[in-house]
Design an enzyme around this catalytic site. Structure first.
Site, short mmCIF file in Angstrom:
data_model
loop_
_atom_site.label_atom_id
_atom_site.label_comp_id
_atom_site.label_asym_id
_atom_site.label_seq_id
_atom_site.Cartn_x
_atom_site.Cartn_y
_atom_site.Cartn_z
N GLY A 1 0.84 -1.18 0.00
CA GLY A 1 0.00 0.00 0.00
C GLY A 1 0.88 1.23 0.00
O GLY A 1 1.31 1.67 1.06
N CYS A 2 1.17 1.80 -1.16
CA CYS A 2 2.08 2.93 -1.25
C CYS A 2 1.81 3.66 -2.56
O CYS A 2 0.86 3.36 -3.25
CB CYS A 2 3.53 2.45 -1.20
N GLY A 3 2.70 4.59 -2.90
CA GLY A 3 2.53 5.31 -4.14
C GLY A 3 2.87 4.50 -5.37
O GLY A 3 2.40 4.76 -6.45
N LEU A 4 3.73 3.49 -5.21
CA LEU A 4 4.14 2.63 -6.33
C LEU A 4 3.72 1.22 -5.99
O LEU A 4 4.36 0.55 -5.18
CB LEU A 4 5.66 2.70 -6.53
#
Length: 272
Positions: A107-110
């Site tokens: 669960g992150c930007g990438l």
């Protein structure tokens, strides 16, 4: 699920301490499942989930067009939401191959990547998009976004992303506790309205990281406007993609970090 909650607080104002309450945004786990398997879990605001699913699938390279999604179902799992996305058969096969080497959902930007090369992916080139803008367009886009965020007005705790078309104004705004989520939701909203990224500019209430540049380019927009500053990598990536970056947009003031020819017309004065 509700998007806000009212909680008790003790506030100090002008030297006086009082008991009171405040409205805060909800934040819940949102899982994206493809073909019955979880691909990623994001912490986000439980609103505009179909937009989120479409935008996330597009900006993460899972689909190239909304027509490749056959169905979206949102299931309430009690402590979180499971957004189940059914893809066309060929896209399901490609995603299954992509997931083979993943250790687990992230669960992150990438999301859903397993190498440095994928993190530093080449983004679409938007250098041929003209999109001439006046300084007034830039300030109007940010001012419009600031006044079109009901959740932020209520909570003062969420990011916003808007799509501004010169001559029309903001045609879509989405909010979320996560800046990447807000931009993904916006991308989904634009696509669902049969809009084209090349017809407008993206404006956000956050800093400009490389992921924000990547997602904007994938949407097909050539201009990204932000209230805060960019990172050095974001600037280099924007320059490679031919994208205009406008940052630190406050009132009538802003700074341009890439492709200023789309915005600044005439002589630029240097002040020592």
């Amino acid at each position: 699920m509700k998007t806000t909650a009212t909680v008790p607080e003790i506030a100090r104002r002008n030297g006086v301490i009082r008991n009171g309450s405040r409205v805060v945004p909800e934040e819940v786990p949102i899982a994206f499942s493809y073909g019955g398997s979880t691909h990623a879990v994001m912490m986000g605001t439980p609103a505009d989930l179909e937009d989120f699913a479409i935008g996330f699938s597009l900006t993460e390279g899972i689909i190239s067009s909304v027509a490749e999604i056959e169905e979206i179902l949102v299931l309430d799992e009690g402590r979180g939401l499971d957004v189940q996305i059914t893809l066309a058969d060929d896209k399901e096969d490609a995603l299954r191959a992509r997931r083979r080497h993943m250790a687990g959902p992230v669960g992150c930007g990438l999301c859903g990547i397993e190498s440095i090369d994928q993190a530093m992916r080449i983004v679409p080139n938007v250098s041929t998009i003209a999109m001439p803008l006046s300084p007034r367009d830039i300030t109007a886009a940010m001012a419009g976004l600031n006044s079109a965020q009901p959740l932020h007005a209520e909570t003062r705790a969420v990011h916003g992303a808007g799509f501004y078309v010169p001559g029309q104004g903001l045609i879509a705004v989405r909010e979320d506790v996560g800046r990447h989520n807000a931009l993904d939701k916006l991308a989904g909203a634009v696509i669902r309205q049969n809009g084209r990224g090349a017809d407008g500019i993206v404006v956000v209430t956050s800093r400009i990281s490389v992921e924000m540049v990547q997602k904007t380019a994938i949407l097909g927009a050539a201009v990204l406007v932000a209230i805060s500053a960019p990172t050095a990598l974001a600037i280099r990536t924007a320059e490679e993609a031919g994208m205009t970056l406008v940052a630190l947009t406050r009132g009538e003031d802003f700074e341009v970090f890439a492709r200023s020819d789309r915005v600044l017309v005439g002589v630029v004065s240097d002040v020592a």
